[in-house]
Design a protein around this motif. Sequence first.
Motif, mmCIF file in Angstrom:
data_model
loop_
_atom_site.group_PDB
_atom_site.id
_atom_site.type_symbol
_atom_site.label_atom_id
_atom_site.label_comp_id
_atom_site.label_asym_id
_atom_site.label_seq_id
_atom_site.Cartn_x
_atom_site.Cartn_y
_atom_site.Cartn_z
ATOM 1 N N LEU A 1 3.552 11.695 1.317
ATOM 2 C CA LEU A 1 2.395 11.396 2.167
ATOM 3 C C LEU A 1 2.058 9.914 2.124
ATOM 4 C CD1 LEU A 1 -0.151 14.327 1.736
ATOM 5 C CD2 LEU A 1 1.417 13.872 3.621
ATOM 6 N N LYS A 2 2.188 9.318 0.952
ATOM 7 C CA LYS A 2 1.952 7.882 0.820
ATOM 8 C C LYS A 2 2.970 7.113 1.667
ATOM 9 C CE LYS A 2 1.379 4.303 -2.745
ATOM 10 N NZ LYS A 2 1.421 4.007 -4.207
ATOM 11 N N GLY A 3 4.232 7.573 1.621
ATOM 12 C CA GLY A 3 5.270 6.952 2.429
ATOM 13 C C GLY A 3 5.021 7.148 3.911
ATOM 14 N N ALA A 4 4.567 8.341 4.286
ATOM 15 C CA ALA A 4 4.304 8.648 5.700
ATOM 16 C C ALA A 4 3.212 7.742 6.255
ATOM 17 C CB ALA A 4 3.901 10.116 5.845
ATOM 18 N N VAL A 5 2.126 7.609 5.520
ATOM 19 C CA VAL A 5 1.007 6.772 5.970
ATOM 20 C C VAL A 5 1.451 5.313 6.094
ATOM 21 C CG1 VAL A 5 -1.251 5.851 5.303
ATOM 22 C CG2 VAL A 5 -0.778 8.302 5.086
ATOM 23 N N LYS A 6 2.239 4.876 5.129
ATOM 24 C CA LYS A 6 2.708 3.481 5.115
ATOM 25 C C LYS A 6 3.579 3.177 6.344
ATOM 26 C CE LYS A 6 4.536 0.198 1.715
ATOM 27 N NZ LYS A 6 5.061 0.064 0.335
ATOM 28 N N LEU A 7 4.534 4.061 6.630
ATOM 29 C CA LEU A 7 5.438 3.832 7.758
ATOM 30 C C LEU A 7 4.730 4.046 9.094
ATOM 31 C CD1 LEU A 7 8.276 3.048 8.576
ATOM 32 C CD2 LEU A 7 8.981 5.436 8.323
ATOM 33 N N ALA A 8 3.829 5.010 9.147
ATOM 34 C CA ALA A 8 3.069 5.256 10.377
ATOM 35 C C ALA A 8 2.276 4.025 10.779
ATOM 36 C CB ALA A 8 2.127 6.446 10.178
ATOM 37 N N GLY A 9 1.724 3.342 9.783
ATOM 38 C CA GLY A 9 0.938 2.139 10.052
ATOM 39 C C GLY A 9 1.767 1.002 10.617
ATOM 40 N N VAL A 10 3.078 1.019 10.339
ATOM 41 C CA VAL A 10 3.982 -0.006 10.869
ATOM 42 C C VAL A 10 4.439 0.364 12.286
ATOM 43 C CG1 VAL A 10 6.204 -1.163 10.560
ATOM 44 C CG2 VAL A 10 4.789 -0.639 8.570
ATOM 45 N N LEU A 11 4.760 1.637 12.484
ATOM 46 C CA LEU A 11 5.266 2.095 13.784
ATOM 47 C C LEU A 11 4.169 2.133 14.843
ATOM 48 C CD1 LEU A 11 7.577 5.080 12.722
ATOM 49 C CD2 LEU A 11 8.280 2.763 13.349
ATOM 50 N N HIS A 12 3.002 2.649 14.468
ATOM 51 C CA HIS A 12 1.902 2.839 15.425
ATOM 52 C C HIS A 12 0.581 2.373 14.797
ATOM 53 C CE1 HIS A 12 4.766 5.242 17.685
ATOM 54 N NE2 HIS A 12 4.907 6.063 16.658
ATOM 55 N N PRO A 13 0.445 1.080 14.527
ATOM 56 C CA PRO A 13 -0.749 0.576 13.834
ATOM 57 C C PRO A 13 -2.053 0.898 14.548
ATOM 58 C CG PRO A 13 0.516 -1.230 14.817
ATOM 59 C CD PRO A 13 1.372 -0.002 14.887
ATOM 60 N N GLU A 14 -2.013 0.953 15.872
ATOM 61 C CA GLU A 14 -3.237 1.207 16.630
ATOM 62 C C GLU A 14 -3.742 2.643 16.446
ATOM 63 O OE1 GLU A 14 0.122 2.691 19.035
ATOM 64 O OE2 GLU A 14 -0.243 0.935 17.794
ATOM 65 N N LEU A 15 -2.831 3.571 16.111
ATOM 66 C CA LEU A 15 -3.209 4.966 15.961
ATOM 67 C C LEU A 15 -3.531 5.347 14.516
ATOM 68 C CD1 LEU A 15 -0.591 6.775 18.264
ATOM 69 C CD2 LEU A 15 -3.016 6.403 18.729
ATOM 70 N N TYR A 16 -2.773 4.776 13.588
ATOM 71 C CA TYR A 16 -2.866 5.234 12.191
ATOM 72 C C TYR A 16 -3.619 4.275 11.279
ATOM 73 C CZ TYR A 16 0.630 8.836 13.253
ATOM 74 O OH TYR A 16 1.303 9.916 13.774
ATOM 75 N N LYS A 17 -4.301 3.272 11.852
ATOM 76 C CA LYS A 17 -4.919 2.238 11.023
ATOM 77 C C LYS A 17 -6.016 2.773 10.097
ATOM 78 C CE LYS A 17 -8.003 0.843 14.834
ATOM 79 N NZ LYS A 17 -8.382 -0.252 15.717
ATOM 80 N N GLU A 18 -6.637 3.899 10.466
ATOM 81 C CA GLU A 18 -7.747 4.408 9.655
ATOM 82 C C GLU A 18 -7.329 5.526 8.701
ATOM 83 O OE1 GLU A 18 -10.996 5.457 12.143
ATOM 84 O OE2 GLU A 18 -11.240 3.450 12.948
ATOM 85 N N VAL A 19 -6.052 5.910 8.726
ATOM 86 C CA VAL A 19 -5.594 6.985 7.851
ATOM 87 C C VAL A 19 -5.437 6.443 6.429
ATOM 88 C CG1 VAL A 19 -3.796 8.679 7.376
ATOM 89 C CG2 VAL A 19 -4.390 8.113 9.732
ATOM 90 N N GLN A 20 -5.991 7.143 5.485
ATOM 91 C CA GLN A 20 -5.872 6.721 4.080
ATOM 92 C C GLN A 20 -4.825 7.563 3.377
ATOM 93 O OE1 GLN A 20 -7.508 4.058 2.874
ATOM 94 N NE2 GLN A 20 -8.312 3.769 4.932
#
Length: 262
Positions: free
Chosen positions: A243-262
């Motif tokens: 999950l930590k990896g998922a959040v990290k990569l999501a923030g790179v691929l789609h920063p506008e969508l996942y910026k608030e996910v912790q």
Amino acid sequence: MRIVSICPSNTEIIDYLGLTPNLVGVDDYSDYPKEVESLPRLGPDLSINMDKVESLKPDLVFSSLSVPGMEKNIEELEKRNIPHITLNPQSFSDIAEDLLTVGKACGIEEHAMIRQQEFLQTVKRLKMISSWVQNPPSLYWEWWPKPVFTPGKINWLTELSEMIGARNLFDDVDLASVQTDWEDVLKRDPDYICLAWVGVQQKRVNPEIVKKRPGWNEMKAIQNDRIFVLEEALYCRPSPLLLKGAVKLAGVLHPELYKEVQ
């Protein structure tokens, strides 16, 4: 309670449940959390020193079939009558179930249920956000460079890719792990290249080597400089660290969508 873990993903599941203080020994590859660095080392996960395990007098040993070749360790545990539980997570739902399995076995079922719900809620939130992605990019996950090994459809990285608004380049192959070659990857022409070599430290992976492969400079991932060198621990082990990896990569691929996910 004295606990032994003989593979990294188990150690990480144990830590997620707050049981790290109960660990009395781990395999050589367990490196998370940092607290395990001072524990007795029991050998590589495929060559565990069972005499040493036995000498620690564990109440419970956790093994895992998610590591190919672990069977011989399990046979030895059975032969010596050492109390053990064998996990085999291949998906996020499997990991969630294993949290309960470990929690029940260690007498913290109620706490494990709470942690399981937190885990599943994060998965649900990531999946919900990914539904807003209209054109999911393809990710080529490289577990090993030569021969090439990459995750197939029956693998947590296919699920992880989908929950961060992308797709695994080899999600059409009905296997957990696929052995292929550079030409096949070139033909599939991924949008991104994700290098997460099993057992290799992030700092030792040189992204420049993929550019030297025949024809790979024609790939859009390389032309657009979309090569990621990722932490093996966050993507190659079936544990809550995914999950930590998922959040990290999501923030790179789609920063506008996942910026608030912790």
